[in-house]
Write a protein that holds these residues in place. Structure first.
Motif, PDB file in Angstrom:
ATOM      1  N   PHE A  21      26.990 -38.539  -3.762  1.00  0.00           N
ATOM      2  CA  PHE A  21      25.579 -38.542  -4.127  1.00  0.00           C
ATOM      3  C   PHE A  21      24.923 -37.209  -3.781  1.00  0.00           C
ATOM      4  O   PHE A  21      24.178 -36.638  -4.586  1.00  0.00           O
ATOM      5  N   ALA A  22      25.216 -36.677  -2.595  1.00  0.00           N
ATOM      6  CA  ALA A  22      24.614 -35.417  -2.166  1.00  0.00           C
ATOM      7  C   ALA A  22      25.146 -34.235  -2.980  1.00  0.00           C
ATOM      8  O   ALA A  22      24.383 -33.347  -3.369  1.00  0.00           O
ATOM      9  N   ARG A  23      26.431 -34.220  -3.260  1.00  0.00           N
ATOM     10  CA  ARG A  23      26.996 -33.103  -4.034  1.00  0.00           C
ATOM     11  C   ARG A  23      26.548 -33.131  -5.488  1.00  0.00           C
ATOM     12  O   ARG A  23      26.317 -32.085  -6.088  1.00  0.00           O
ATOM     13  N   GLY A  24      26.448 -34.320  -6.061  1.00  0.00           N
ATOM     14  CA  GLY A  24      25.984 -34.421  -7.447  1.00  0.00           C
ATOM     15  C   GLY A  24      24.566 -33.917  -7.607  1.00  0.00           C
ATOM     16  O   GLY A  24      24.255 -33.163  -8.538  1.00  0.00           O
ATOM     17  N   SER A  25      23.683 -34.318  -6.701  1.00  0.00           N
ATOM     18  CA  SER A  25      22.305 -33.842  -6.793  1.00  0.00           C
ATOM     19  C   SER A  25      22.216 -32.351  -6.460  1.00  0.00           C
ATOM     20  O   SER A  25      21.351 -31.653  -7.003  1.00  0.00           O
ATOM     21  N   ALA A  26      23.102 -31.837  -5.619  1.00  0.00           N
ATOM     22  CA  ALA A  26      23.111 -30.392  -5.343  1.00  0.00           C
ATOM     23  C   ALA A  26      23.505 -29.600  -6.585  1.00  0.00           C
ATOM     24  O   ALA A  26      22.963 -28.519  -6.837  1.00  0.00           O
ATOM     25  N   THR A  79      12.796 -33.758  -7.725  1.00  0.00           N
ATOM     26  CA  THR A  79      13.449 -35.061  -7.747  1.00  0.00           C
ATOM     27  C   THR A  79      14.882 -34.966  -7.228  1.00  0.00           C
ATOM     28  O   THR A  79      15.319 -35.798  -6.419  1.00  0.00           O
ATOM     29  N   ALA A  80      15.612 -33.967  -7.675  1.00  0.00           N
ATOM     30  CA  ALA A  80      16.998 -33.801  -7.218  1.00  0.00           C
ATOM     31  C   ALA A  80      17.053 -33.456  -5.734  1.00  0.00           C
ATOM     32  O   ALA A  80      17.988 -33.866  -5.039  1.00  0.00           O
ATOM     33  N   SER A  81      16.055 -32.729  -5.239  1.00  0.00           N
ATOM     34  CA  SER A  81      16.015 -32.427  -3.805  1.00  0.00           C
ATOM     35  C   SER A  81      15.809 -33.693  -2.989  1.00  0.00           C
ATOM     36  O   SER A  81      16.435 -33.877  -1.939  1.00  0.00           O
ATOM     37  N   ALA A  82      14.938 -34.577  -3.459  1.00  0.00           N
ATOM     38  CA  ALA A  82      14.730 -35.857  -2.766  1.00  0.00           C
ATOM     39  C   ALA A  82      16.018 -36.686  -2.783  1.00  0.00           C
ATOM     40  O   ALA A  82      16.376 -37.305  -1.769  1.00  0.00           O
ATOM     41  N   ILE A  85      18.425 -35.180  -0.212  1.00  0.00           N
ATOM     42  CA  ILE A  85      18.053 -35.528   1.157  1.00  0.00           C
ATOM     43  C   ILE A  85      18.435 -36.975   1.458  1.00  0.00           C
ATOM     44  O   ILE A  85      18.964 -37.284   2.534  1.00  0.00           O
ATOM     45  N   MET A  86      18.200 -37.888   0.512  1.00  0.00           N
ATOM     46  CA  MET A  86      18.573 -39.293   0.721  1.00  0.00           C
ATOM     47  C   MET A  86      20.083 -39.447   0.878  1.00  0.00           C
ATOM     48  O   MET A  86      20.541 -40.263   1.680  1.00  0.00           O
ATOM     49  N   GLY A  87      20.844 -38.676   0.128  1.00  0.00           N
ATOM     50  CA  GLY A  87      22.293 -38.718   0.278  1.00  0.00           C
ATOM     51  C   GLY A  87      22.744 -38.294   1.665  1.00  0.00           C
ATOM     52  O   GLY A  87      23.640 -38.895   2.251  1.00  0.00           O
ATOM     53  N   HIS A  88      22.095 -37.258   2.209  1.00  0.00           N
ATOM     54  CA  HIS A  88      22.436 -36.822   3.563  1.00  0.00           C
ATOM     55  C   HIS A  88      22.011 -37.853   4.610  1.00  0.00           C
ATOM     56  O   HIS A  88      22.742 -38.090   5.573  1.00  0.00           O
TER      57      HIS A  88
END
Length: 101
Positions: A21-26, A79-82, A85-88
């Motif tokens: 989730f975190a890598r995809g949004s990154a 939105t992708a930053s949020a 952060i949620m993934g982390h």
């Protein structure tokens, strides 16, 4: 000391969902960072608009909406930053549940 143990000894299946989730949004953030600069490059837009025979009228109308596109990309970055952060946070929760029995 604990951080080194977490990085080296945790099985990948514990953090896989959060990591994905975190890598995809990154990746979304990185792509949008590239896109956010294009609509505000006035020299590039002027160059493309100046070639009258090569660019149809519909393309010129799209080029006039460059600030709208810039704002839309900015909202996607937020939105992708949020999401990132949620993934982390989810990842930290899963690691904490493994460390504390």
């Amino acid at each position: 000391m604990v951080y080194g143990w977490v990085v080296n000894e945790l099985p990948r299946w514990i953090v896989f969902e959060a990591l994905m989730f975190a890598r995809g949004s990154a990746m979304i953030i990185n792509f949008n960072i590239i896109l956010i600069l294009l609509p505000v490059c006035r020299n590039l837009i002027s160059l493309v608009r100046g070639t009258g025979r090569c660019v149809p009228r519909t393309m010129k109308r799209i080029l006039d909406k460059n600030l709208t596109f810039h704002k839309a990309v900015a909202w996607m970055i937020i939105t992708a930053s949020a999401m990132h952060i949620m993934g982390h946070y989810y990842n930290y929760e899963r690691i904490a549940s493994v460390i504390r029995p």
